[in-house]
Scaffold this active site. Structure first.
Site, PDB file in Angstrom:
ATOM      1  N   THR A  18     158.757 143.162  30.859  1.00 35.46           N
ATOM      2  CA  THR A  18     158.511 141.712  30.919  1.00 35.46           C
ATOM      3  C   THR A  18     159.016 141.021  29.658  1.00 35.46           C
ATOM      4  O   THR A  18     159.515 139.905  29.700  1.00 35.46           O
ATOM      5  CB  THR A  18     156.995 141.437  31.080  1.00 35.46           C
ATOM      6  N   SER A 112     154.162 142.689  20.485  1.00 36.91           N
ATOM      7  CA  SER A 112     153.253 141.586  20.795  1.00 36.91           C
ATOM      8  C   SER A 112     151.779 141.939  20.601  1.00 36.91           C
ATOM      9  O   SER A 112     151.393 142.318  19.510  1.00 36.91           O
ATOM     10  CB  SER A 112     153.533 141.121  22.221  1.00 36.91           C
ATOM     11  N   HIS A 113     151.000 141.855  21.672  1.00 41.84           N
ATOM     12  CA  HIS A 113     149.546 142.052  21.538  1.00 41.84           C
ATOM     13  C   HIS A 113     149.167 143.530  21.620  1.00 41.84           C
ATOM     14  O   HIS A 113     147.990 143.857  21.489  1.00 41.84           O
ATOM     15  CB  HIS A 113     148.831 141.277  22.636  1.00 41.84           C
ATOM     16  N   LYS A 125     162.618 142.918  21.129  1.00 36.19           N
ATOM     17  CA  LYS A 125     163.068 141.912  22.085  1.00 36.19           C
ATOM     18  C   LYS A 125     164.335 141.276  21.536  1.00 36.19           C
ATOM     19  O   LYS A 125     164.584 141.317  20.334  1.00 36.19           O
ATOM     20  CB  LYS A 125     162.046 140.787  22.269  1.00 36.19           C
ATOM     21  N   ASP A 275     148.278 136.188  18.687  1.00 32.67           N
ATOM     22  CA  ASP A 275     148.478 137.637  18.835  1.00 32.67           C
ATOM     23  C   ASP A 275     149.424 138.213  17.778  1.00 32.67           C
ATOM     24  O   ASP A 275     149.798 137.525  16.821  1.00 32.67           O
ATOM     25  CB  ASP A 275     148.989 137.958  20.249  1.00 32.67           C
ATOM     26  N   ASP A 277     152.556 138.816  17.438  1.00 32.86           N
ATOM     27  CA  ASP A 277     153.780 138.113  17.068  1.00 32.86           C
ATOM     28  C   ASP A 277     153.644 136.596  17.162  1.00 32.86           C
ATOM     29  O   ASP A 277     154.654 135.874  17.154  1.00 32.86           O
ATOM     30  CB  ASP A 277     154.950 138.598  17.926  1.00 32.86           C
ATOM     31  N   ASP A 279     152.923 134.413  19.459  1.00 29.01           N
ATOM     32  CA  ASP A 279     153.325 133.539  20.565  1.00 29.01           C
ATOM     33  C   ASP A 279     152.173 133.221  21.509  1.00 29.01           C
ATOM     34  O   ASP A 279     152.238 132.264  22.268  1.00 29.01           O
ATOM     35  CB  ASP A 279     154.544 134.107  21.327  1.00 29.01           C
ATOM     36  N   ARG A 280     151.099 134.015  21.460  1.00 28.92           N
ATOM     37  CA  ARG A 280     149.954 133.726  22.336  1.00 28.92           C
ATOM     38  C   ARG A 280     148.909 132.903  21.591  1.00 28.92           C
ATOM     39  O   ARG A 280     148.836 132.934  20.368  1.00 28.92           O
ATOM     40  CB  ARG A 280     149.295 135.020  22.795  1.00 28.92           C
ATOM     41  N   GLU A 360     151.547 130.285  30.722  1.00 31.21           N
ATOM     42  CA  GLU A 360     151.171 131.462  31.488  1.00 31.21           C
ATOM     43  C   GLU A 360     149.676 131.699  31.328  1.00 31.21           C
ATOM     44  O   GLU A 360     149.098 131.383  30.281  1.00 31.21           O
ATOM     45  CB  GLU A 360     151.860 132.711  30.935  1.00 31.21           C
ATOM     46  N   SER A 362     148.393 134.349  30.673  1.00 34.17           N
ATOM     47  CA  SER A 362     148.183 135.372  29.656  1.00 34.17           C
ATOM     48  C   SER A 362     148.198 134.772  28.245  1.00 34.17           C
ATOM     49  O   SER A 362     148.726 135.371  27.325  1.00 34.17           O
ATOM     50  CB  SER A 362     149.273 136.439  29.781  1.00 34.17           C
ATOM     51  N   LYS A 373     156.933 131.046  23.868  1.00 34.87           N
ATOM     52  CA  LYS A 373     155.599 130.494  23.799  1.00 34.87           C
ATOM     53  C   LYS A 373     155.196 130.421  22.339  1.00 34.87           C
ATOM     54  O   LYS A 373     155.788 131.101  21.490  1.00 34.87           O
ATOM     55  CB  LYS A 373     154.615 131.299  24.641  1.00 34.87           C
TER      56      LYS A 373
HETATM   57  C1  VG1 Z   1     152.270 140.308  29.942  1.00 29.68           C
HETATM   58  C2  VG1 Z   1     151.780 138.997  30.500  1.00 29.68           C
HETATM   59  C3  VG1 Z   1     152.941 138.033  30.631  1.00 29.68           C
HETATM   60  C4  VG1 Z   1     153.611 137.869  29.253  1.00 29.68           C
HETATM   61  C5  VG1 Z   1     154.016 139.216  28.727  1.00 29.68           C
HETATM   62  C6  VG1 Z   1     154.601 139.145  27.342  1.00 29.68           C
HETATM   63  O1  VG1 Z   1     153.207 140.884  30.827  1.00 29.68           O
HETATM   64  O2  VG1 Z   1     151.164 139.187  31.743  1.00 29.68           O
HETATM   65  O3  VG1 Z   1     152.457 136.819  31.118  1.00 29.68           O
HETATM   66  O4  VG1 Z   1     154.733 137.047  29.354  1.00 29.68           O
HETATM   67  O5  VG1 Z   1     152.886 140.082  28.687  1.00 29.68           O
HETATM   68  O6  VG1 Z   1     153.752 138.527  26.447  1.00 29.68           O
HETATM   69  P1  VG1 Z   1     152.823 141.998  31.898  1.00 29.68           P
HETATM   70  O7  VG1 Z   1     154.097 142.357  32.568  1.00 29.68           O
HETATM   71  O8  VG1 Z   1     152.168 143.112  31.149  1.00 29.68           O
HETATM   72  O9  VG1 Z   1     151.834 141.362  32.833  1.00 29.68           O
HETATM   73  V1  VG1 Z   1     153.746 139.020  24.839  1.00 29.68           V
HETATM   74  O10 VG1 Z   1     152.856 137.905  23.926  1.00 29.68           O
HETATM   75  O11 VG1 Z   1     153.057 140.531  25.080  1.00 29.68           O
HETATM   76  O12 VG1 Z   1     155.363 139.037  24.389  1.00 29.68           O
HETATM   77 CO    CO Z   2     153.102 138.049  21.913  1.00 31.13          CO
END
Ligand code: VG1
Ligand code: CO
Length: 541
Positions: A18, A112-113, A125, A275, A277, A279-280, A360, A362, A373
């Protein structure tokens, strides 16, 4: 400086998910593994004569990966590298740096998280020249390149410049090390009314938890220095390679520190966290959690209070995100787009100015100032609304629900499943539901059950099978999909949304969550208990 071409046996598992390629840290530490993925990116995006932004969220392996990227980019004659001081850059700041410097692309080191450290995860990424995460066509090309890769090219040197602000020459490549926070903080100052926010924060402070991740220095600069917030309200601001052994995931399950600080400072009106990085974002009032879908809808409904969102015409949300914002869009006359999960699908809509706000479920929210984000931006949106309305977050939410109705929303995650079995189970569930259109489930009538296929309205590119969407008219939805960010077994996500009209005479919320009833329908229909010996989800968000 010696340039080496290293032969390798191709890795076959470098398929981005993703959001970039995420793997356990030890996986990245295998000989040639990080180099292979970087070479695959270079082979697809080009490197000779290019300008590349480089930075990451500071987690373990960040420094090593940056060193590898610099050595490979120099060996392959990149024109210029723009590297963040100390290697530390949030994802939104990276997106801004790419745009601001008209760079060709950026490489962001982050999972990320996901937890970090030797036993945690690492990720890479890559974002294109408008600052947006590479779309599927590009990530697929990188995956294809990685599977055929026979060698990579790198230079050997013990003497790279320090990651301290300044200009350096390495062979034919220029390297500029930039302050990771200054440009981004300047951008925020352009987008919001800092005088107004400074005044507001004097009496109604914000508590912000940076979770020992990349946002710490940004929070100190923006909320502390530029907005005058006492630093005691900014917690866990020192970035650590393992996030202080924590889980840098801003959601209620990991909000202990934030909640404790909110209790300690009852004068605080808003609590927020971001989070790994940056972005959340999670926003909360005093003992009042705001669901990200609601947060997005409130920002849209109150966009007139947010300087950079005045003139809002179009909004985007990912398919599993609740339809709370659709109701606002309808009433306010905004265009509304529904995309698959992942920020990369918003990039083209933002570039084409079809949307100026998107989000999103999330915990991701952002505007068109960048192509990622943006946690801090979302917090500044909320502060702008609070400063204009003079209400608490709970009062704002209640008023919103009275006007638009309430979309209850929860996500039920089942972790550690066998991927193939989980995938088959979703397919079977979808087929079964498709045969039952018109049937009643409790008081709901099934109206739609199909995989979500998306066609990008800007270029006609199609992405199929982006999640099973089950609709009960406007009243409710169940969505099932597998995560594309997990690194250890598959995660099934079941998203449940239930709309409730909240009339003036019934302002009180029901005591039990209607989303639980929907989750139970899905759990039983898929027979998760027996199939995976799991009687309840691993986590409910
Ligand atoms: C998750 C979230 C998605 C988000 C992605 C990356 O993906 O559901 O909404 O864009 O993480 O966010 P998945 O495929 O696990 O549902 V981040 O802040 O982890 O770059
Ligand atoms: Co993130």
């Amino acid at each position: 400086m010696q340039i080496i071409t290293q032969k390798i046996t191709p890795f076959l598992d470098q398929k981005p998910g993703t959001s970039g390629l995420r793997k356990p840290t030890f996986h990245w530490q295998q000989e040639h593994y990080t180099e292979s993925f970087i070479q695959a990116i270079f082979n697809v995006l080009g490197v000779r004569g290019k300008t590349i932004v480089i930075g990451g969220d500071g987690r373990y392996h960040n420094d090593k990966a940056i060193e590898i990227i610099i050595k490979m980019a120099v060996a392959q004659k990149a024109a210029k590298l723009i590297v963040a001081e100390g290697g530390l850059l949030t994802t939104p700041a990276a997106s801004h740096l790419i745009r601001f410097n008209k760079a060709d692309f950026g490489i962001i080191l982050s999972a990320s998280h996901n937890p970090g450290g030797k036993n945690g995860d690492f990720g890479i990424k890559f974002n294109l020249n408008a600052g947006q995460p590479a779309p599927e066509s590009v990530t697929e090309a990188v995956f294809a390149a990685s599977k055929e890769l026979e060698s990579y090219t790198i230079c050997e040197t013990e003497h790279l410049p320090p990651l301290r602000a300044g200009f350096y020459d390495i062979e034919d490549t220029k390297m500029e090390v930039v302050s990771s926070t200054a440009d981004y903080a300047d951008l925020m100052e352009e987008l919001f009314d800092f005088d107004k926010l400074r005044e507001f924060l004097k009496t109604r402070p914000l508590v912000f938890d940076a979770m020992h991740a990349a946002t710490g220095p940004y929070a100190l600069e923006i909320f502390g220095k530029r907005l005058g917030l006492d630093e005691k309200y900014l917690i866990n601001t020192i970035p650590l390679p393992d996030f202080g052994a924590g889980h840098p995931d801003p959601q209620p399950s990991y909000a202990q520190d934030l909640n404790a600080a909110l209790e300690q400072y009852p004068e605080a009106v808003l609590g927020a966290a971001s989070d790994g990085d940056g972005d959340r974002n999670m926003v909360t009032g005093q003992k009042f959690f705001i669901n990200p879908c609601d947060s997005l809808a409130v920002i849209a409904a109150n966009s007139a209070h947010i300087p950079c969102l005045r003139g809002l015409k179009g909004i985007g949300r990912t398919m599993p995100t609740s339809r709370a914002i659709d109701v606002v869009a309808k009433q306010k006359g905004f265009n509304c787009y529904q995309t698959p999960t992942g920020w990369k699908f918003f990039g083209n809509l933002l570039n084409a100015d079809k949307i100026q706000l998107c989000g999103e479920e999330s915990f991701g929210t952002s505007g068109n100032h960048i192509r990622e984000k943006d946690g801090i931006w979302a917090v500044l949106c909320w502060l702008s609304i609070l400063a204009a309305e003079n209400k608490t977050p709970a009062e704002i939410m209640q008023a919103h629900w009275q006007t638009y109705g309430r979309h209850h929303f929860n996500r039920f995650d089942y972790e550690g499943l066998d991927k193939e079995a989980a995938s088959k189970m979703i397919t079977a569930f979808g087929e079964d539901m498709a045969h039952r259109i018109g049937s009643r489930f409790d008081n709901l009538t099934l109206t739609h059950a199909a995989q979500f296929d998306y066609t990008d309205p800007t270029n006609g590119e199609t992405s199929r099978n982006q999640g099973l969407e089950i609709q009960f008219g406007e009243q409710a939805r169940i969505i099932c999909r597998l995560s594309g960010t997990d690194t250890r077994g598959a995660t099934l996500r079941i998203y449940c949304e239930y709309w409730q009209q909240i009339g003036e005479h019934e302002p009180h919320l029901p005591s039990t969550s209607p989303t639980q009833a929907l989750a139970t329908i899905a759990h039983n229909a898929m027979n998760i208990s027996e199939r995976f010996d799991m009687h309840q989800p691993t986590n409910i968000v």
